[in-house]
Design a protein around this motif. Structure first.
Motif, short mmCIF file in Angstrom:
data_model
loop_
_atom_site.label_atom_id
_atom_site.label_comp_id
_atom_site.label_asym_id
_atom_site.label_seq_id
_atom_site.Cartn_x
_atom_site.Cartn_y
_atom_site.Cartn_z
N GLU A 1 0.81 -1.23 0.00
CA GLU A 1 0.00 0.00 0.00
C GLU A 1 0.83 1.27 0.00
N ARG A 2 1.91 1.31 0.80
CA ARG A 2 2.68 2.56 0.91
C ARG A 2 3.59 2.78 -0.31
N GLU A 3 3.49 3.94 -0.92
CA GLU A 3 4.27 4.25 -2.13
C GLU A 3 5.77 4.19 -1.85
N SER A 4 6.20 4.67 -0.68
CA SER A 4 7.63 4.68 -0.35
C SER A 4 8.18 3.25 -0.26
N LYS A 5 7.35 2.33 0.23
CA LYS A 5 7.76 0.92 0.34
C LYS A 5 7.84 0.28 -1.05
N LYS A 6 6.90 0.63 -1.93
CA LYS A 6 6.94 0.11 -3.30
C LYS A 6 8.23 0.52 -3.99
N ASP A 7 8.58 1.79 -3.85
CA ASP A 7 9.80 2.35 -4.43
C ASP A 7 11.02 1.57 -3.90
N TYR A 8 11.07 1.39 -2.58
CA TYR A 8 12.19 0.70 -1.93
C TYR A 8 12.35 -0.73 -2.46
N ILE A 9 11.25 -1.45 -2.53
CA ILE A 9 11.31 -2.85 -2.97
C ILE A 9 11.65 -2.94 -4.45
N ASP A 10 10.96 -2.15 -5.27
CA ASP A 10 11.14 -2.25 -6.72
C ASP A 10 12.58 -1.92 -7.14
N ARG A 11 13.12 -0.82 -6.62
CA ARG A 11 14.45 -0.41 -7.09
C ARG A 11 15.56 -1.31 -6.58
N HIS A 12 15.30 -2.13 -5.56
CA HIS A 12 16.31 -3.06 -5.06
C HIS A 12 16.18 -4.46 -5.66
N SER A 13 15.13 -4.69 -6.45
CA SER A 13 14.90 -6.06 -6.92
C SER A 13 15.47 -6.28 -8.31
N PRO A 14 16.27 -7.37 -8.44
CA PRO A 14 16.71 -7.74 -9.78
C PRO A 14 15.58 -8.50 -10.49
N PHE A 15 15.37 -8.19 -11.76
CA PHE A 15 14.36 -8.89 -12.56
C PHE A 15 15.08 -9.60 -13.70
N ILE A 16 14.70 -10.87 -13.92
CA ILE A 16 15.31 -11.69 -14.98
C ILE A 16 14.48 -11.54 -16.25
N HIS A 17 15.15 -11.19 -17.33
CA HIS A 17 14.49 -11.08 -18.63
C HIS A 17 15.18 -12.04 -19.60
N CYS A 18 14.45 -13.10 -20.01
CA CYS A 18 14.99 -14.03 -21.01
C CYS A 18 13.85 -14.84 -21.60
N GLU A 19 14.18 -15.61 -22.65
CA GLU A 19 13.18 -16.49 -23.27
C GLU A 19 12.82 -17.61 -22.30
N ASP A 20 11.65 -18.25 -22.54
CA ASP A 20 11.19 -19.34 -21.67
C ASP A 20 11.88 -20.66 -22.00
N SER A 21 12.51 -20.74 -23.18
CA SER A 21 13.21 -21.97 -23.53
C SER A 21 14.54 -21.63 -24.21
N ALA A 22 15.48 -22.59 -24.13
CA ALA A 22 16.80 -22.40 -24.71
C ALA A 22 17.20 -23.69 -25.42
N LYS A 23 18.18 -23.59 -26.31
CA LYS A 23 18.70 -24.78 -27.00
C LYS A 23 19.96 -25.25 -26.29
N GLU A 24 20.01 -26.55 -25.99
CA GLU A 24 21.19 -27.11 -25.31
C GLU A 24 22.45 -26.87 -26.15
N GLY A 25 23.49 -26.39 -25.49
CA GLY A 25 24.78 -26.21 -26.16
C GLY A 25 24.90 -24.95 -26.97
#
Ligand SMILES: [Fe+2]
Length: 128
Positions: free
Chosen positions: A14-38
């Motif tokens: 609920e608190r905007e300051s807490k959202k800011d704190y959590i979001d800016r400290h969190s790493p987010f992974i961006h990649c495809e859902d599948s990969a080719k071996e090797g």
């Protein structure tokens, strides 16, 4: 050993300051859902979705690391000022060669003031 903080869905906060704190400290992974071996597979880890973390000399993101389960795959170190304190999101693209059946990717980021932050895990299916 610093405390490990885990991402909390900021829509549930609920608190905007807490959202800011959590979001800016969190790493987010961006990649495809599948990969080719090797074959080379790119995984981008970006700090924050909506808010960017400070890049001050006494308060900055010092490193970002990528794990497959409990195994460290790669880590990138930053020096303060690398992002010129321009409100940019610290972002690293790791290139790995996946083997086996799946990856269980988890990213960690270390803030010099607020400790280690862990991403939501991301499963990647490996196709033969
Ligand atoms: Fe911080």
């Amino acid at each position: 050993m610093p405390k490990i903080n885990r991402y909390v869905d900021i829509d549930t906060i609920e608190r905007e300051s807490k959202k800011d704190y959590i979001d800016r400290h969190s790493p987010f992974i961006h990649c495809e859902d599948s990969a080719k071996e090797g074959e080379m597979f790119s995984v981008t880890v970006k700090m924050g979705n909506e808010y960017s973390h400070p890049d001050d000399f006494d308060h900055y993101i010092a490193n970002m690391a990528l794990y497959n389960g409990e195994t460290l795959l790669a880590r990138a170190d930053f020096v303060p000022g690398a992002l010129a304190n321009m409100k940019a999101h610290a972002t690293v693209t790791f290139n790995i060669i996946p083997m086996g059946n799946k990856l269980n990717l988890v990213a960690h980021a270390y803030c010099t003031k607020h400790g280690i932050w862990e991403s939501t895990p991301k499963e990647v299916k490996i196709e033969k």
